[in-house]
Design a protein around this motif. Sequence first.
Motif, PDB file in Angstrom:
ATOM      1  N   TRP A   3      24.783   8.474 -30.074  1.00 48.03           N
ATOM      2  CA  TRP A   3      26.088   8.584 -29.425  1.00 48.03           C
ATOM      3  C   TRP A   3      27.186   7.982 -30.304  1.00 48.03           C
ATOM      4  CZ3 TRP A   3      28.938   4.237 -28.380  1.00 48.03           C
ATOM      5  CH2 TRP A   3      28.247   3.006 -28.448  1.00 48.03           C
TER       6      TRP A   3
ATOM      7  N   ARG B  54      37.886  13.333 -29.284  1.00 48.55           N
ATOM      8  CA  ARG B  54      37.283  13.954 -28.098  1.00 48.55           C
ATOM      9  C   ARG B  54      36.307  13.031 -27.389  1.00 48.55           C
ATOM     10  NH1 ARG B  54      32.983  17.411 -26.536  1.00 48.55           N
ATOM     11  NH2 ARG B  54      31.921  17.246 -28.532  1.00 48.55           N
ATOM     12  N   LEU B  55      35.647  12.135 -28.145  1.00 51.37           N
ATOM     13  CA  LEU B  55      34.505  11.420 -27.574  1.00 51.37           C
ATOM     14  C   LEU B  55      34.690   9.927 -27.326  1.00 51.37           C
ATOM     15  CD1 LEU B  55      31.616  13.147 -29.572  1.00 51.37           C
ATOM     16  CD2 LEU B  55      32.401  13.629 -27.252  1.00 51.37           C
TER      17      LEU B  55
ATOM     18  N   LYS C 199      36.865   8.256 -25.439  1.00 45.48           N
ATOM     19  CA  LYS C 199      37.014   7.988 -24.008  1.00 45.48           C
ATOM     20  C   LYS C 199      35.708   8.254 -23.268  1.00 45.48           C
ATOM     21  CE  LYS C 199      39.667   9.150 -19.872  1.00 45.48           C
ATOM     22  NZ  LYS C 199      40.786   9.964 -19.304  1.00 45.48           N
ATOM     23  N   ARG C 200      35.055   9.372 -23.624  1.00 43.97           N
ATOM     24  CA  ARG C 200      33.805   9.736 -22.945  1.00 43.97           C
ATOM     25  C   ARG C 200      32.754   8.654 -23.100  1.00 43.97           C
ATOM     26  NH1 ARG C 200      30.038  15.000 -24.501  1.00 43.97           N
ATOM     27  NH2 ARG C 200      28.073  14.102 -23.852  1.00 43.97           N
ATOM     28  N   TYR C 201      32.579   8.152 -24.320  1.00 42.80           N
ATOM     29  CA  TYR C 201      31.507   7.192 -24.555  1.00 42.80           C
ATOM     30  C   TYR C 201      31.884   5.766 -24.180  1.00 42.80           C
ATOM     31  CZ  TYR C 201      28.601  10.697 -26.838  1.00 42.80           C
ATOM     32  OH  TYR C 201      27.815  11.793 -27.086  1.00 42.80           O
TER      33      TYR C 201
ATOM     34  N   GLY D  82      33.244   5.910 -20.342  1.00 41.88           N
ATOM     35  CA  GLY D  82      32.164   6.439 -19.517  1.00 41.88           C
ATOM     36  C   GLY D  82      30.936   5.547 -19.513  1.00 41.88           C
TER      37      GLY D  82
ATOM     38  N   ASP E 177      27.164  10.771 -19.147  1.00 44.16           N
ATOM     39  CA  ASP E 177      28.360  11.567 -18.852  1.00 44.16           C
ATOM     40  C   ASP E 177      28.110  12.562 -17.732  1.00 44.16           C
ATOM     41  OD1 ASP E 177      31.116  12.454 -19.595  1.00 44.16           O
ATOM     42  OD2 ASP E 177      30.075  14.314 -20.077  1.00 44.16           O
TER      43      ASP E 177
ATOM     44  N   THR F 157      31.209  23.939 -23.773  1.00 43.72           N
ATOM     45  CA  THR F 157      31.440  22.627 -23.180  1.00 43.72           C
ATOM     46  C   THR F 157      31.335  22.669 -21.655  1.00 43.72           C
ATOM     47  OG1 THR F 157      33.830  23.032 -23.187  1.00 43.72           O
ATOM     48  CG2 THR F 157      32.914  21.842 -25.062  1.00 43.72           C
TER      49      THR F 157
ATOM     50  N   GLN G 143      29.872  12.956 -14.045  1.00 43.08           N
ATOM     51  CA  GLN G 143      30.412  14.223 -13.542  1.00 43.08           C
ATOM     52  C   GLN G 143      29.871  14.514 -12.143  1.00 43.08           C
ATOM     53  OE1 GLN G 143      30.349  17.706 -16.182  1.00 43.08           O
ATOM     54  NE2 GLN G 143      30.083  16.336 -17.920  1.00 43.08           N
TER      55      GLN G 143
END
Length: 261
Positions: A221, A231-232, A234-236, A239, A51, A173, A55
């Motif tokens: 993860w 929250r996670l 989409k990120r995991y 990403g 992640d 965060t 960024q």
Amino acid sequence: MGREEILEGLPARKSVMGAPVDPWDMGQTVEATERLIEAGAFAHLMGVNADKLLQMKDDPWMDACVRSCEVVNADGASMVMAAQRLGSPLPCRVAGIDLMRELCALAERRGYPVYLLGAKPEVVEKTAEVLSGEFPKMRVAGARDGYFGDAEWDEVAEEIRISEAAITFVGITSPKKERLIEHFRELGLTGAFVGVGGSFDVVSGNIPRAPMWMQRANLEWAFRMAQEPGRLVKRYLVGNTRFLRMLHAEEKKMRKEGHCA
């Protein structure tokens, strides 16, 4: 004295998919942190995972921030795996929550005051209580929750300065966490500032940590995603898919250039 002089003798920084990573194990990371503290330096400790790498690709400020950090660890199995596949292996993953406890042990041995910054009031208070129980000789010089606005950043910095903390754990965060720590740099604070993300929630017992077998299988993860899907996910999922595509492209490029099998 500059970073390179202070950290002389430790393995030189590597590049993994364009991200700087210090190829250190836990012991070397703690040693580097102690050297920086003893030198009276400012040290931003950063953990890089898939992640964070994304960024960096999307945000020039974050890219520059990571490159300016005094310590950059592989805080994700993804980075260790990528480094191995690209022919530049790292010794191990240095997880942020594990590093936090090792630095608390260092603080206890060396008499370094510690400051806790972030999370909800009840969470940071419980974190201070738990860590004080685990490390009874460690002095918690101050604690403050993470619910403050940009206009209060200087006030927070002054509280840390007055506390004389040698190590400040920042459980906020991203990217606010990194921008806040770099603001502390600009204000001339010294000591180690360690971004620990959601570690306060885990240490306090607010959120459980993955079982050891999942940690060893590099599936922490997935456990975290199950705990906080809103929250996670989409990120995991999104990403990590993007990260793997970038890794495949990097491998293809290196094969074309004859740098890997």
